[in-house]
Design an enzyme around this catalytic site. Structure first.
Site, PDB file in Angstrom:
ATOM      1  N   PRO A 187       1.575   7.770  -0.752  1.00 20.26           N
ATOM      2  CA  PRO A 187       2.293   8.498  -1.806  1.00 20.26           C
ATOM      3  C   PRO A 187       3.774   8.142  -1.914  1.00 20.26           C
ATOM      4  CG  PRO A 187       2.054   9.906   0.109  1.00 20.26           C
ATOM      5  CD  PRO A 187       1.361   8.602   0.449  1.00 20.26           C
ATOM      6  N   GLY A 188       4.230   7.111  -1.248  1.00 22.49           N
ATOM      7  CA  GLY A 188       5.587   6.634  -1.515  1.00 22.49           C
ATOM      8  C   GLY A 188       6.629   7.018  -0.492  1.00 22.49           C
ATOM      9  N   GLY A 189       6.195   7.571   0.648  1.00 28.42           N
ATOM     10  CA  GLY A 189       7.170   7.965   1.678  1.00 28.42           C
ATOM     11  C   GLY A 189       8.058   6.791   2.072  1.00 28.42           C
ATOM     12  N   LYS A 190       7.439   5.635   2.252  1.00 30.31           N
ATOM     13  CA  LYS A 190       8.221   4.485   2.733  1.00 30.31           C
ATOM     14  C   LYS A 190       8.895   3.758   1.579  1.00 30.31           C
ATOM     15  CE  LYS A 190       5.250   4.276   6.743  1.00 30.31           C
ATOM     16  NZ  LYS A 190       4.138   5.133   6.276  1.00 30.31           N
ATOM     17  N   ASP A 196       1.623  -1.308   4.857  1.00 32.33           N
ATOM     18  CA  ASP A 196       1.297  -0.054   5.556  1.00 32.33           C
ATOM     19  C   ASP A 196      -0.186   0.180   5.268  1.00 32.33           C
ATOM     20  OD1 ASP A 196       1.587   2.319   6.923  1.00 32.33           O
ATOM     21  OD2 ASP A 196       2.452   3.414   5.232  1.00 32.33           O
ATOM     22  N   CYS A 214       0.897  -1.165   0.000  1.00 32.80           N
ATOM     23  CA  CYS A 214       0.000   0.000   0.000  1.00 32.80           C
ATOM     24  C   CYS A 214       0.931   1.208   0.000  1.00 32.80           C
ATOM     25  CB  CYS A 214      -0.889  -0.013   1.241  1.00 32.80           C
ATOM     26  SG  CYS A 214      -2.017  -1.420   1.286  1.00 32.80           S
ATOM     27  N   ALA A 215       1.424   1.566  -1.157  1.00 33.53           N
ATOM     28  CA  ALA A 215       2.639   2.373  -1.229  1.00 33.53           C
ATOM     29  C   ALA A 215       2.424   3.880  -1.286  1.00 33.53           C
ATOM     30  CB  ALA A 215       3.453   1.949  -2.455  1.00 33.53           C
ATOM     31  N   CYS A 237      -1.090   3.799  11.028  1.00 32.67           N
ATOM     32  CA  CYS A 237      -0.882   5.050  11.775  1.00 32.67           C
ATOM     33  C   CYS A 237      -2.097   5.250  12.677  1.00 32.67           C
ATOM     34  CB  CYS A 237      -0.638   6.237  10.850  1.00 32.67           C
ATOM     35  SG  CYS A 237      -1.882   6.478   9.594  1.00 32.67           S
TER      36      CYS A 237
HETATM   37  C1  LIG Z   1      -1.458   4.567   4.879  1.00 30.68           C
HETATM   38  S1  LIG Z   1      -1.530   4.875   3.199  1.00 30.68           S
HETATM   39  C2  LIG Z   1       0.066   4.359   2.681  1.00 30.68           C
HETATM   40  C3  LIG Z   1       1.164   5.374   2.929  1.00 30.68           C
HETATM   41  C4  LIG Z   1       2.468   4.995   2.244  1.00 30.68           C
HETATM   42  N1  LIG Z   1       2.921   3.674   2.611  1.00 30.68           N
HETATM   43  C5  LIG Z   1       3.572   5.990   2.526  1.00 30.68           C
HETATM   44  O1  LIG Z   1       4.395   5.756   3.396  1.00 30.68           O
HETATM   45  O2  LIG Z   1       3.608   7.022   1.857  1.00 30.68           O
HETATM   46  C6  LIG Z   1      -2.521   3.565   2.668  1.00 30.68           C
HETATM   47  C7  LIG Z   1      -2.598   3.409   1.144  1.00 30.68           C
HETATM   48  O3  LIG Z   1      -3.242   2.167   0.893  1.00 30.68           O
HETATM   49  C8  LIG Z   1      -3.942   2.271  -0.326  1.00 30.68           C
HETATM   50  N2  LIG Z   1      -4.884   1.145  -0.343  1.00 30.68           N
HETATM   51  C9  LIG Z   1      -6.047   1.012   0.322  1.00 30.68           C
HETATM   52  N3  LIG Z   1      -6.568  -0.221   0.105  1.00 30.68           N
HETATM   53  C10 LIG Z   1      -5.697  -0.875  -0.699  1.00 30.68           C
HETATM   54  C11 LIG Z   1      -5.662  -2.171  -1.272  1.00 30.68           C
HETATM   55  N4  LIG Z   1      -6.652  -3.046  -1.056  1.00 30.68           N
HETATM   56  N5  LIG Z   1      -4.621  -2.493  -2.061  1.00 30.68           N
HETATM   57  C12 LIG Z   1      -3.609  -1.610  -2.294  1.00 30.68           C
HETATM   58  N6  LIG Z   1      -3.608  -0.366  -1.787  1.00 30.68           N
HETATM   59  C13 LIG Z   1      -4.619  -0.004  -0.987  1.00 30.68           C
HETATM   60  C14 LIG Z   1      -4.536   3.652  -0.272  1.00 30.68           C
HETATM   61  O4  LIG Z   1      -4.825   4.112  -1.571  1.00 30.68           O
HETATM   62  C15 LIG Z   1      -3.415   4.449   0.394  1.00 30.68           C
HETATM   63  O5  LIG Z   1      -2.609   5.069  -0.572  1.00 30.68           O
END
Ligand SMILES: C[S@@+](CC[C@H](N)C(=O)[O-])C[C@H]1O[C@@H](n2cnc3c(N)ncnc32)[C@H](O)[C@@H]1O
Length: 428
Positions: free
Chosen positions: A261-264, A325, A258-259, A378
């Site tokens: 906006p890509g911070g991790k 994440d 669940c990448a 989070c």
């Molecule tokens: C907590 S954010 C991720 C933050 C990211 N890891 C970072 O560090 O920038 C959760 C993300 O999960 C995505 N998401 C939600 N359900 C999902 C799924 N079933 N499969 C893939 N991505 C999903 C959302 O679109 C969102 O971008």
């Protein structure tokens, strides 16, 4: 509140108007980010709009009660939100603009609303009436728990039940804006070199965690030497721990499930030359992952897909490391996103927890034997943390905990100034 003075300042009345539109949006169920994106199209001082709106949302319950006390008949939108913004500043941050400046600017903002000329007298009477008996009005409002804590009642009750010893400290942390924290890209700079480089430019910072710097004063990233060149990324210290926990090594095949906006994603690639597949269900947000990686000079394979539907994206080759994440209530980051407390409902927590459980089950299938999966949210709610992992371990005998799960609480002290996050490392 951060310093709201831009190079070309707009009158405070306009910033108040845009902040009120953001608050009205949240009261109607839209996010603060959506409101700020609109405001940025028209305001020449988006920093002040952000500060005013965020402050008003932290104290929204107080603003609403003060308005109900001061107005015999409740005004309609957008005046209601405008007066709430003005009242929260007069009540909780009066030194920021000066009481009389704020009142006269709020009255000017009222006049600029459609049909506002007729409402100027009313706005003036509400705000000046409040100032005449400010201490008494605040004291009467403070019998309401929402006004004291700046949170919906159900949220406070949940915190008390889950954190009988820490709930007050968590609430205090929620209501102090988070600092601006950066993660240094160790491929391009050492933390100490970057800190000294900024100090020479008059930007003071202090180290935090393994790779972080906290700025003494927040500023736009465009004013941060080295940001555009990929020397650092904005990321809270609690979120910075994820990259280290995944334990990437050169050549590993890694899934960031669940990448966006890509911070991790960027952090994983800063730490080792590994082969990263970054998935996100939201194609528009996935574009931000690419932007971040390009700025950092890194690359990964990106794919828009629902991580729980393996047949839509998995090529059958298992992963050595997985970072999940997961989508969550974001209850750990309300100090940075003060709208969340008003937008979430208790049922969201149940829905998100079952979504997280589904993702865990599916992603376990694509983890190599001996591989590790880091589960992160989070959130401070146990359903999205410890309970989630306990239930997964119960139904998955092949899964072992590598270490004790970590629940970071969102506190604001010098030693522990980070967002709320939950982490568990599982081994297959
Ligand atoms: C907590 S954010 C991720 C933050 C990211 N890891 C970072 O560090 O920038 C959760 C993300 O999960 C995505 N998401 C939600 N359900 C999902 C799924 N079933 N499969 C893939 N991505 C999903 C959302 O679109 C969102 O971008």
């Amino acid at each position: 509140m951060a310093d709201p003075t831009p190079a070309r300042a707009e009158p405070l009345s306009r910033s108040l108007m845009f902040a009120a539109a953001c608050v009205q949006g949240v009261r109607e169920g839209r996010t603060l980010d959506d409101g700020l994106a609109q405001a940025r199209l028209h305001s020449t001082n988006p920093g002040a709009v952000h500060d005013l709106a965020a402050h008003a949302l932290r104290h929204l319950a107080l603003g609403e009660v003060l308005l109900a006390q001061a107005a015999a008949r409740p005004p309609a939108e957008p005046l209601s939100s405008l007066l709430c913004v003005a009242l929260t500043v007069l009540a909780a941050a009066p030194e920021k603009y000066g009481e009389h400046t704020l009142v006269s600017q709020a009255v000017d903002a009222t006049a600029a609303l459609p049909g506002g000329q007729r409402m100027k007298g009313f706005a003036n009477a509400v705000l000046r009436g409040f100032l005449r008996d400010k201490a008494g009005a605040i004291e009467r409002a403070m019998v309401e728990p929402g006004c004291v804590y700046g949170l919906p009642d159900w949220w406070v009750e949940r915190l008390k039940a889950q954190y009988p010893g820490d709930w007050r400290a968590i609430i205090e942390g929620n209501n102090v804006p988070g600092p601006m924290t950066l993660r240094v890209n160790i491929r391009r700079a050492s933390r100490e070199d970057l800190r000294q480089h900024w100090a020479r430019a008059g930007i003071e910072s202090r180290p935090v965690g393994q790779a972080g710097l906290i700025l003494e004063r927040a500023r736009p990233v465009s004013a941060l030497p080295g940001f555009d060149a990929g020397l650092c990324s904005v990321q809270d210290e609690a979120a910075q721990r994820a990259g280290f926990m995944v334990g990437v090594q050169p050549g590993m095949r890694v899934l960031d499930a669940c990448a966006a906006p890509g911070g991790k994603t960027g952090h994983l690639l800063e730490l080792a030359d590994c082969d990263v597949l970054a998935l996100d269900a939201d194609a528009r947000r996935l574009a931000l992952v690419q932007q971040n990686l390009t700025r950092l000079g890194l690359s990964a394979t990106l794919k828009a897909a629902n991580a729980a539907q393996l047949d839509t994206w998995w090529d059958g080759r298992p992963f050595d490391r997985i970072l999940l994440d997961a989508p969550c209530s974001a209850s750990g980051i309300v100090r940075r996103q003060p709208d969340i407390r008003w937008l979430r409902r208790p049922t969201d927590i149940t829905r998100l927890a079952s979504e997280q459980g589904r993702l865990l089950n599916q992603l376990w299938e694509v983890l190599a034997p001996g591989g590790q999966l880091v589960f992160a949210t989070c959130s401070v709610w146990k359903e999205e943390g410890r309970d989630q992992i306990d239930a997964f371990l119960q139904r998955t005998p092949a899964a072992k905990r590598v270490s004790e799960p970590l629940q970071l609480l969102p506190l604001s002290g010098d030693a522990d100034n980070h967002d709320g996050f939950f982490y568990a490392i599982l081994q297959k």
